[in-house]
Design an enzyme around this catalytic site. Structure first.
Site, PDB file in Angstrom:
ATOM      1  N   HIS A   1       0.846  -1.186   0.000  1.00 60.17           N
ATOM      2  CA  HIS A   1       0.000   0.000   0.000  1.00 60.17           C
ATOM      3  C   HIS A   1       0.886   1.241   0.000  1.00 60.17           C
ATOM      4  O   HIS A   1       2.074   1.174   0.307  1.00 60.17           O
ATOM      5  CB  HIS A   1      -0.897   0.006   1.233  1.00 60.17           C
TER       6      HIS A   1
ATOM      7  N   GLU B   1       1.126   3.858   2.005  1.00 55.76           N
ATOM      8  CA  GLU B   1       1.758   4.235   3.262  1.00 55.76           C
ATOM      9  C   GLU B   1       2.928   3.308   3.589  1.00 55.76           C
ATOM     10  O   GLU B   1       3.983   3.763   4.030  1.00 55.76           O
ATOM     11  CB  GLU B   1       0.739   4.175   4.408  1.00 55.76           C
TER      12      GLU B   1
ATOM     13  N   CYS C   1      -5.899   2.335   5.798  1.00 52.67           N
ATOM     14  CA  CYS C   1      -6.546   1.089   6.197  1.00 52.67           C
ATOM     15  C   CYS C   1      -5.928   0.649   7.532  1.00 52.67           C
ATOM     16  O   CYS C   1      -4.898   1.196   7.951  1.00 52.67           O
ATOM     17  CB  CYS C   1      -6.364   0.021   5.125  1.00 52.67           C
TER      18      CYS C   1
ATOM     19  N   CYS D   1      -2.152  -0.212   7.340  1.00 52.23           N
ATOM     20  CA  CYS D   1      -1.303   0.966   7.185  1.00 52.23           C
ATOM     21  C   CYS D   1      -1.269   1.795   8.454  1.00 52.23           C
ATOM     22  O   CYS D   1      -0.222   2.322   8.829  1.00 52.23           O
ATOM     23  CB  CYS D   1      -1.777   1.801   6.000  1.00 52.23           C
TER      24      CYS D   1
END
Length: 197
Positions: free
Chosen positions: A62, A64, A122, A125
């Protein structure tokens, strides 16, 4: 608004614009979902990331997480542990005043940094952000915005609040082979030169 406040707001706006640019690039190139992130220290970008799940086939890539990996690899001498490039130990900092953390000190990681991401993090993250010790997170869209385009992470936040045996998304089996698994905890506890983080 003072000139300094205006300049600070404009700079923050530029960081969010870069995060959004990275998100759009990820979409246009087919690398992954519409998420981009930058990590900033002392007014300068030290890490960039974007969703690269489709590019790699790895579900943890992801924005992040990739930004945290990028920033840490630039400022952390331990990032290459086990290689010929290993230079030393992680810099330790005292526990912040008022923190509920029981450890008197922790590795600095990305303390002193801010993260800008175009979408709400999320749960995975957000956990990575906590572990990285990032000071502030600026995000543009809400979990409900992501849900509307097929990225529904809100249910995970809700599922995490439930006891292990009531979770709906994944069956969990706590204490499985616990006595054997505790041997790893003992190995850590008994290691005289362990490095806390």
């Amino acid at each position: 608004m003072s000139a300094t406040d205006f300049e600070s707001r404009e700079l923050k706006k530029q960081f969010m614009q870069e995060a959004t640019r990275l998100a759009i690039e990820s979409v246009e190139k087919g690398w992954g979902g519409p998420f981009g992130a930058v990590i900033v220290k002392d007014g300068k970008i030290i890490g960039r990331g974007q969703n690269r799940v489709l590019l790699t086939g790895i579900p943890v890539y992801h924005a992040e997480v990739t930004a945290i990996i990028d920033a840490c690899s630039r400022i952390n001498s331990k990032a290459l542990l086990g290689s010929d490039c290993h230079e030393g130990t992680l810099k330790m900092i005292p526990r912040p005043e008022g923190s509920s953390d029981p450890a008197p000190e922790r590795a600095q990681m990305l303390k002193g940094c801010d993260l800008y991401v175009n979408g709400a993090p999320c749960p995975m993250c957000m956990s990575a952000i906590y572990w990285a010790r990032i000071d502030r997170v600026y995000f543009g869209t809400r979990l409900s915005d992501a849900s509307r385009i097929g990225f529904d992470d809100e249910f995970q936040y809700l599922d995490f609040r439930l006891p292990w045996d009531e979770r709906k998304a994944i069956q969990c089996f706590p204490d499985f082979e616990r006595e054997h698994a505790l041997e790893a905890c003992e190995a850590w506890t008994n290691k005289p030169d362990r490095h806390p983080y």
